[in-house]
Design an enzyme around this catalytic site. Structure first.
Site, short mmCIF file in Angstrom:
data_model
loop_
_atom_site.label_atom_id
_atom_site.label_comp_id
_atom_site.label_asym_id
_atom_site.label_seq_id
_atom_site.Cartn_x
_atom_site.Cartn_y
_atom_site.Cartn_z
N LYS A 50 0.69 -1.17 0.05
CA LYS A 50 -0.13 -0.15 -0.18
C LYS A 50 0.93 1.20 0.03
O LYS A 50 0.66 2.15 -0.76
CB LYS A 50 -0.94 0.02 1.27
CG LYS A 50 -1.74 1.26 1.60
CD LYS A 50 -2.60 1.36 2.82
CE LYS A 50 -1.77 1.69 3.89
NZ LYS A 50 -1.55 2.77 4.43
N ASN A 51 1.81 1.32 0.78
CA ASN A 51 2.65 2.44 1.10
C ASN A 51 3.67 2.62 0.16
O ASN A 51 4.58 3.87 -0.02
CB ASN A 51 3.15 2.42 2.44
CG ASN A 51 2.15 2.58 3.55
OD1 ASN A 51 1.21 3.08 3.26
ND2 ASN A 51 2.67 2.46 4.80
N CYS A 70 -5.21 12.56 12.56
CA CYS A 70 -5.83 11.32 12.44
C CYS A 70 -5.71 10.68 14.02
O CYS A 70 -4.75 11.19 14.79
CB CYS A 70 -5.18 10.18 11.45
SG CYS A 70 -3.61 9.55 11.81
N ARG A 90 0.35 14.71 12.84
CA ARG A 90 0.67 14.12 11.68
C ARG A 90 0.86 15.63 10.55
O ARG A 90 0.12 15.77 9.45
CB ARG A 90 -0.16 13.30 11.02
CG ARG A 90 0.02 12.02 11.99
CD ARG A 90 -0.63 10.70 11.25
NE ARG A 90 0.20 10.10 10.09
CZ ARG A 90 -0.09 9.00 9.56
NH1 ARG A 90 -1.44 8.57 9.88
NH2 ARG A 90 0.42 8.86 8.42
N ASP A 139 4.68 0.64 12.11
CA ASP A 139 3.80 -0.14 11.58
C ASP A 139 3.46 -1.58 12.18
O ASP A 139 2.47 -2.05 11.93
CB ASP A 139 3.50 -0.05 9.97
CG ASP A 139 3.38 1.36 9.42
OD1 ASP A 139 3.35 1.90 8.47
OD2 ASP A 139 3.04 2.31 10.42
N ARG A 192 -8.60 -0.55 4.78
CA ARG A 192 -7.72 0.51 4.25
C ARG A 192 -6.51 -0.29 3.80
O ARG A 192 -5.97 0.17 2.80
CB ARG A 192 -7.33 1.43 4.85
CG ARG A 192 -8.79 2.50 5.58
CD ARG A 192 -8.42 3.47 6.24
NE ARG A 192 -7.28 4.34 5.82
CZ ARG A 192 -6.93 5.63 5.92
NH1 ARG A 192 -7.42 6.10 7.33
NH2 ARG A 192 -6.18 6.20 5.45
C1 EPZ Z 1 4.18 7.07 6.38
O1 EPZ Z 1 3.30 7.94 7.09
C2 EPZ Z 1 3.22 5.81 6.40
N1 EPZ Z 1 2.07 6.11 5.40
C3 EPZ Z 1 2.71 5.39 7.65
O2 EPZ Z 1 1.95 4.15 7.63
C4 EPZ Z 1 4.09 5.03 8.56
O3 EPZ Z 1 3.57 4.77 9.96
C5 EPZ Z 1 4.76 6.23 8.62
O4 EPZ Z 1 5.24 6.79 7.11
C6 EPZ Z 1 5.96 5.90 9.60
O5 EPZ Z 1 6.69 5.01 8.81
C7 EPZ Z 1 2.51 6.23 3.99
O6 EPZ Z 1 3.63 5.77 3.57
C8 EPZ Z 1 1.19 6.40 3.21
P1 EPZ Z 1 6.27 10.31 8.71
P2 EPZ Z 1 3.84 9.64 7.17
O7 EPZ Z 1 6.08 11.78 7.70
O8 EPZ Z 1 5.04 9.59 5.88
C9 EPZ Z 1 6.33 13.80 11.73
C10 EPZ Z 1 0.19 2.87 7.67
O9 EPZ Z 1 -0.17 2.17 8.82
N2 EPZ Z 1 6.14 14.79 10.69
O10 EPZ Z 1 7.22 9.41 8.33
O11 EPZ Z 1 2.79 10.43 7.27
C11 EPZ Z 1 5.17 12.76 12.05
O12 EPZ Z 1 4.01 13.57 12.70
C12 EPZ Z 1 0.61 4.34 7.76
O13 EPZ Z 1 0.30 2.33 6.40
C13 EPZ Z 1 6.28 16.23 10.98
O14 EPZ Z 1 6.35 16.61 12.20
O15 EPZ Z 1 4.94 9.73 8.33
C14 EPZ Z 1 5.51 11.48 12.63
O16 EPZ Z 1 5.61 11.87 14.05
C15 EPZ Z 1 0.48 4.73 9.16
N3 EPZ Z 1 6.08 17.09 10.07
C16 EPZ Z 1 6.81 11.65 12.11
O17 EPZ Z 1 7.19 13.09 11.40
C17 EPZ Z 1 5.99 16.58 8.58
O18 EPZ Z 1 5.96 17.35 7.54
C18 EPZ Z 1 7.19 10.50 11.12
O19 EPZ Z 1 6.24 10.87 10.11
C19 EPZ Z 1 6.14 15.05 8.42
C20 EPZ Z 1 6.17 14.41 9.36
#
Ligand code: EPZ
Length: 417
Positions: free
Chosen positions: A22-23, A117, A122, A305, A397
């Protein structure tokens, strides 16, 4: 709303095929916005999030054609509406991934801010800051990101933290920019590498994907390509945990252990026997699992995850384990539901102490987010008696035909409407 009814107590046995990731599929669907020639994808998983993303890019003018059982052809020649409306974005935060490609291809974009969410606020500040560094004029008003750029310019970007979709958005923005972009502190997740491989197949010039420094040299345009989506390592890990918790013996095909070292290590520590082949992985569980502590962190460390799924197996393991969640601020919501099934879990900020209990007893529980629902399924499979899981739209999802695949492994599970 659909529910999942599980009769626990049956060890999983047999073989199932893992679906596409998915990701990896979500950013790669957005990559189709970057070229006016068709992008042909295979091994695309049938998931609600994928359908949502397809609806989102179709209303922008992308022509989506099904191609066999798990193939798609995406033709964005007619792309004429660089808008991601709130009512579509609110159901899937990954919609933010259209921002970079739209800016690169159309020079403008209007993308609804993804709501928070269940697992955390996020924010997308790193996406915005990186695009501004590349010359985009961006302002946020009335819940929308308004972005404009005649042509993005290559820049050196250092993200404040490792962000998976942030890295993906910036990489896609950079492929058509003027000059070279360097993304430092980049995410190393395998899904980032799969996206990079697809972009390179389309004519992009990218090096360093999979390391924390990715270099992208902008080109004038991208051409069409054909790309198979990589296997879903989180779906793979989830089924391995389900077999481990139920004392089972399973074989997963169309997948690989290549991107699951940290998860496989923890399952070995828990006493499982694991054998890996080129595109398959088998697991034989011990009669009783040993508790394993873990700490989530960006790839290649233990993936956030998979945290909820490991909490479920620690509920019935021998001993106590400490689970530390370092990525999201609120990713323990499955704990209270597991406690309803009889688990012994104590939460203290981003630490959870799980003490194994002799058995779990079935009950009605509620899914709160995608991976939390997976942990409730695992717990339901091992609990004595009947477990009814509500709000399983979360599951749909990210897990293709989960009750069918589990039934094929001998689980007594059915979807009730
Ligand atoms: C991706 O989400 C995945 N989703 C998530 O999978 C996964 O849990 C996550 O990466 C971490 O591995 C997809 O790839 C579609 P991040 P993402 O940006 O990119 C903070 C699932 O279950 N952050 O790596 O949204 C954020 O709040 C989903 O399939 C900022 O502060 O995660 C978090 O604490 C859930 N500002 C950390 O960084 C930003 O601009 C990592 O988030 C971006 C992120």
């Amino acid at each position: 709303m659909d529910k999942l009814l599980i009769q626990g107590g049956t060890p999983l046995a047999g073989e199932v095929a893992i679906s596409g990731a998915k990701n990896a599929a979500l950013p790669i669907l957005c990559a189709s916005l970057l070229s006016s020639e068709p992008l042909q994808l295979s091994n695309v998983p049938h998931l609600n999030d994928i359908s949502t993303m397809l609806r989102l890019i179709a209303q922008m003018g992308v022509e989506v054609t099904l191609d066999g059982a798990d193939g798609l052809v995406l033709d964005s020649r007619g792309l004429n509406n660089p808008l991601a409306p709130y009512d579509m974005v609110k159901t899937m935060r990954a919609s933010i991934l259209v921002l970079g490609p739209l800016l690169a291809r159309c020079g403008e974009a209007k993308v609804s801010l993804p709501g928070g969410c269940a697992i955390g606020a996020r924010p997308v500040d790193q996406h915005i800051r990186g695009l501004q560094a590349m010359g985009a004029e961006i302002h946020v008003e009335q819940g929308y990101v308004h972005a404009k750029a005649k042509r993005l310019k290559g820049a050196r970007i250092v993200t404040d933290m490792v962000t998976v979709t942030g890295t993906e958005n910036l990489m896609m923005a950079a492929v058509l920019a003027d000059g070279e972009t360097i993304i430092e502190n980049a995410a190393r997740e395998p899904e980032v590498v799969d996206l990079a491989n697809c972009l390179v197949a389309m004519g992009a010039q990218i090096s360093g994907a999979g390391t924390d420094v990715i270099r992208i040299r902008g080109v004038e345009r991208l051409h069409g390509a054909a790309h198979p989506i990589m296997p879903d390592r989180i779906e793979t890990g989830t089924y391995l945990c389900a077999a481990a918790a139920t004392g089972g013996n399973i074989r997963l095909v169309k997948t690989s252990a290549a991107y699951l070292d940290s998860v496989v290590d923890k399952l070995l520590d828990a006493g499982c026997e694991i054998a890996t082949e080129r595109d398959a992985i088998t697991l034989k569980a011990p009669r009783k699992l040993k508790a394993v502590s873990l700490r989530t962190a960006p790839y290649p460390a233990f993936p956030t995850d998979m945290q909820a799924q490991f909490m479920a197996i620690n509920c019935v393991a021998d001993g106590a384990a400490v689970i530390r969640e370092t990525i999201f601020e609120n990713r323990f919501m499955h704990a209270v539901e597991l406690i309803r099934l009889g688990a012994d879990i104590k939460i203290d900020a981003n630490n959870a102490v799980v003490t194994g209990v002799p058995r779990l007893d079935g009950a009605t529980v509620m899914a709160t987010d995608l991976r939390a629902s997976a942990s409730l399924v695992i717990a339901g499979l091992v609990a004595q008696g009947e477990t009814l899981i509500e709000r399983i739209y979360h599951l749909d999802r990210g897990y293709e035909r989960i009750e069918e695949k589990l039934s094929r492994l001998g689980a007594r599970v059915k979807r009730v409407h």
